[in-house]
Design a protein around this motif. Structure first.
Motif, mmCIF file in Angstrom:
data_model
loop_
_atom_site.group_PDB
_atom_site.id
_atom_site.type_symbol
_atom_site.label_atom_id
_atom_site.label_comp_id
_atom_site.label_asym_id
_atom_site.label_seq_id
_atom_site.Cartn_x
_atom_site.Cartn_y
_atom_site.Cartn_z
ATOM 1 N N HIS A 222 2.117 -11.531 13.996
ATOM 2 C CA HIS A 222 2.433 -12.742 14.753
ATOM 3 C C HIS A 222 1.459 -13.874 14.431
ATOM 4 O O HIS A 222 1.772 -15.045 14.656
ATOM 5 C CB HIS A 222 2.397 -12.452 16.258
ATOM 6 N N ALA A 223 0.280 -13.528 13.933
ATOM 7 C CA ALA A 223 -0.725 -14.535 13.597
ATOM 8 C C ALA A 223 -0.723 -14.864 12.109
ATOM 9 O O ALA A 223 -1.661 -15.487 11.614
ATOM 10 C CB ALA A 223 -2.114 -14.043 14.018
ATOM 11 N N TYR A 224 0.337 -14.477 11.425
ATOM 12 C CA TYR A 224 0.393 -14.688 9.974
ATOM 13 C C TYR A 224 1.680 -15.414 9.604
ATOM 14 O O TYR A 224 2.686 -14.791 9.222
ATOM 15 C CB TYR A 224 0.321 -13.346 9.243
ATOM 16 N N PRO A 225 1.712 -16.758 9.704
ATOM 17 C CA PRO A 225 2.904 -17.506 9.289
ATOM 18 C C PRO A 225 3.152 -17.324 7.795
ATOM 19 O O PRO A 225 2.204 -17.255 6.999
ATOM 20 C CB PRO A 225 2.538 -18.959 9.613
ATOM 21 N N ALA A 226 4.400 -17.266 7.412
ATOM 22 C CA ALA A 226 4.737 -17.059 5.999
ATOM 23 C C ALA A 226 4.152 -18.145 5.102
ATOM 24 O O ALA A 226 3.785 -17.882 3.952
ATOM 25 C CB ALA A 226 6.257 -17.000 5.843
ATOM 26 N N LYS A 227 4.032 -19.360 5.629
ATOM 27 C CA LYS A 227 3.531 -20.469 4.819
ATOM 28 C C LYS A 227 2.071 -20.297 4.432
ATOM 29 O O LYS A 227 1.568 -20.996 3.545
ATOM 30 C CB LYS A 227 3.720 -21.792 5.562
ATOM 31 N N GLN A 228 1.369 -19.351 5.082
ATOM 32 C CA GLN A 228 -0.035 -19.139 4.752
ATOM 33 C C GLN A 228 -0.242 -18.186 3.574
ATOM 34 O O GLN A 228 -1.382 -17.993 3.140
ATOM 35 C CB GLN A 228 -0.799 -18.614 5.973
ATOM 36 N N GLN A 229 0.827 -17.624 3.047
ATOM 37 C CA GLN A 229 0.687 -16.687 1.950
ATOM 38 C C GLN A 229 -0.011 -17.330 0.750
ATOM 39 O O GLN A 229 -0.794 -16.690 0.049
ATOM 40 C CB GLN A 229 2.064 -16.152 1.530
ATOM 41 N N VAL A 230 0.237 -18.608 0.541
ATOM 42 C CA VAL A 230 -0.393 -19.305 -0.578
ATOM 43 C C VAL A 230 -1.907 -19.309 -0.438
ATOM 44 O O VAL A 230 -2.644 -19.212 -1.428
ATOM 45 C CB VAL A 230 0.151 -20.750 -0.692
ATOM 46 N N PHE A 231 -2.412 -19.402 0.808
ATOM 47 C CA PHE A 231 -3.857 -19.358 1.028
ATOM 48 C C PHE A 231 -4.405 -17.953 0.797
ATOM 49 O O PHE A 231 -5.496 -17.785 0.251
ATOM 50 C CB PHE A 231 -4.193 -19.820 2.449
ATOM 51 N N ALA A 232 -3.641 -16.943 1.222
ATOM 52 C CA ALA A 232 -4.083 -15.558 1.037
ATOM 53 C C ALA A 232 -4.250 -15.221 -0.438
ATOM 54 O O ALA A 232 -5.185 -14.525 -0.832
ATOM 55 C CB ALA A 232 -3.085 -14.602 1.690
ATOM 56 N N GLU A 233 -3.350 -15.741 -1.259
ATOM 57 C CA GLU A 233 -3.400 -15.446 -2.688
ATOM 58 C C GLU A 233 -4.621 -16.067 -3.356
ATOM 59 O O GLU A 233 -5.021 -15.633 -4.438
ATOM 60 C CB GLU A 233 -2.117 -15.950 -3.352
ATOM 61 N N GLN A 234 -5.221 -17.079 -2.724
ATOM 62 C CA GLN A 234 -6.371 -17.773 -3.307
ATOM 63 C C GLN A 234 -7.710 -17.205 -2.855
ATOM 64 O O GLN A 234 -8.755 -17.650 -3.321
ATOM 65 C CB GLN A 234 -6.305 -19.267 -2.951
ATOM 66 N N LEU A 235 -7.682 -16.222 -1.941
ATOM 67 C CA LEU A 235 -8.930 -15.676 -1.423
ATOM 68 C C LEU A 235 -9.628 -14.837 -2.471
ATOM 69 O O LEU A 235 -9.008 -14.040 -3.176
ATOM 70 C CB LEU A 235 -8.660 -14.838 -0.168
ATOM 71 N N ALA A 236 -10.951 -15.018 -2.556
ATOM 72 C CA ALA A 236 -11.752 -14.252 -3.517
ATOM 73 C C ALA A 236 -11.846 -12.797 -3.066
ATOM 74 O O ALA A 236 -11.709 -12.482 -1.883
ATOM 75 C CB ALA A 236 -13.134 -14.874 -3.643
ATOM 76 N N GLY A 237 -12.133 -11.922 -4.023
ATOM 77 C CA GLY A 237 -12.069 -10.489 -3.778
ATOM 78 C C GLY A 237 -13.238 -9.847 -3.076
ATOM 79 O O GLY A 237 -13.173 -9.511 -1.909
ATOM 80 N N GLY A 238 -14.377 -9.661 -3.739
ATOM 81 C CA GLY A 238 -15.423 -8.765 -3.261
ATOM 82 C C GLY A 238 -16.274 -9.317 -2.147
ATOM 83 O O GLY A 238 -15.950 -10.301 -1.495
ATOM 84 N N GLY A 239 -17.428 -8.639 -1.911
ATOM 85 C CA GLY A 239 -18.377 -9.075 -0.906
ATOM 86 C C GLY A 239 -18.046 -8.590 0.483
ATOM 87 O O GLY A 239 -17.210 -7.702 0.694
ATOM 88 N N ASP A 240 -18.722 -9.208 1.479
ATOM 89 C CA ASP A 240 -18.577 -8.785 2.872
ATOM 90 C C ASP A 240 -17.149 -8.904 3.389
ATOM 91 O O ASP A 240 -16.764 -8.203 4.329
ATOM 92 C CB ASP A 240 -19.487 -9.638 3.769
ATOM 93 N N LEU A 241 -16.376 -9.793 2.804
ATOM 94 C CA LEU A 241 -15.037 -10.085 3.343
ATOM 95 C C LEU A 241 -13.918 -9.369 2.605
ATOM 96 O O LEU A 241 -12.742 -9.593 2.903
ATOM 97 C CB LEU A 241 -14.798 -11.603 3.301
ATOM 98 N N ALA A 242 -14.247 -8.520 1.662
ATOM 99 C CA ALA A 242 -13.219 -7.875 0.842
ATOM 100 C C ALA A 242 -12.180 -7.154 1.697
ATOM 101 O O ALA A 242 -10.972 -7.304 1.494
ATOM 102 C CB ALA A 242 -13.874 -6.914 -0.141
#
Length: 271
Positions: A222-242
């Motif tokens: 419910h907190a993940y609008p489809a339009k945000q997928q473009v932002f998810a694809e740009q997120l960097a991989g490793g580190g604390d947030l992987a």
């Protein structure tokens, strides 16, 4: 009483600079020139037929005449910078130039201090007095910051609202000043694709997150609008947030800032 418009003043300021090096400045008469010349006709500074020619020769004498008329009418002098506030413009002359003046909130930020919310000019803040800067994304959460277990930072920390139409310019100016230091720049906002993307792209050093296991259990589609997928694809991989990024990308589930009330949080490194 009619004043010269900002673009007409800018043209005359340019001509004045050129007249420092030559006796005349001859210009092809375009729209702004025409407006200036018509103003000069109204002020009896030139003959009406002179304003109808395809070219016009500006002189020091004419510019002095223009300056005199402005002074007589209690308008801002020709060389005045009109980009200040409305109060500054009021000191410069009786006419108001809304199109070029600085907006009243252009340098303002909302700052949280203990139980107070203060509207301050970011230029008045001595950044040497703070060890960390925390930016809060949502205004409702900013007003109720005591409802969140925000992790501690090196004290004292400066906490500000990220800003909307009213406060985003001031916050951006504050962050520009802050980035010249090596001190922590922390983000507290929605833990969705856009929120993580903001933290990553805008140069934040840390972001407030709950434990990964709790996040994986409570994040929701419910907190993940489809339009945000473009932002998810740009997120960097490793580190604390992987792990957080992988859940967003793989399962398209997220967490809004409001749902983090009373949940223990810690600072994860963004880079």
């Amino acid at each position: 009483m009619s004043d010269l418009k900002p673009r007409e003043r800018k043209l005359l300021q340019t001509i004045a600079a050129q007249l420092q090096r030559q006796l005349r400045v001859v210009r092809t008469v375009r729209a702004t020139d025409q407006a200036v010349l018509e103003w000069c006709v109204e002020q009896d500074l030139i003959a009406s037929h002179a304003a109808q020619q395809p070219q016009f020769a500006y002189s020091q004498e004419l510019l002095k005449g223009i300056s005199t008329r402005l002074q007589q009418q209690q308008l801002a002098p020709l060389g005045t910078d009109l980009s200040g506030s409305s109060l500054a413009q009021a000191k410069q002359g009786q006419a108001e130039h809304k199109s070029v003046r600085s907006k009243p909130r252009a340098q303002r930020v909302l700052m949280a201090r203990q139980q107070e919310i203060l509207d301050v000019d970011q230029r008045s803040l001595d950044l040497d007095n703070y060890a960390a800067l925390v930016v809060v994304e949502n205004l409702d959460c900013f007003y109720q910051l005591q409802q969140f277990q925000l992790p501690s930072t090196p004290a004292p920390m400066l906490v500000v609202y990220r800003g909307d139409v009213a406060y985003s310019q001031g916050r951006a100016a504050l962050l520009q000043r802050w980035r010249s230091s090596a001190k922590p720049l922390c983000y507290f906002g929605d833990l969705d694709a856009k929120g993580f993307h903001i933290a990553q792209q805008e140069g934040f050093s840390h972001i407030a997150v709950p434990e990964l296991a709790w996040f994986c259990e409570h994040a929701t589609a419910h907190a993940y609008p489809a339009k945000q997928q473009v932002f998810a694809e740009q997120l960097a991989g490793g580190g604390d947030l992987a792990g957080y990024h992988q859940l967003l990308q793989r399962e398209q589930r997220a967490m809004l800032q409001q749902w983090l009330q009373d949940i223990p949080l810690h600072w994860a490194r963004c880079r």
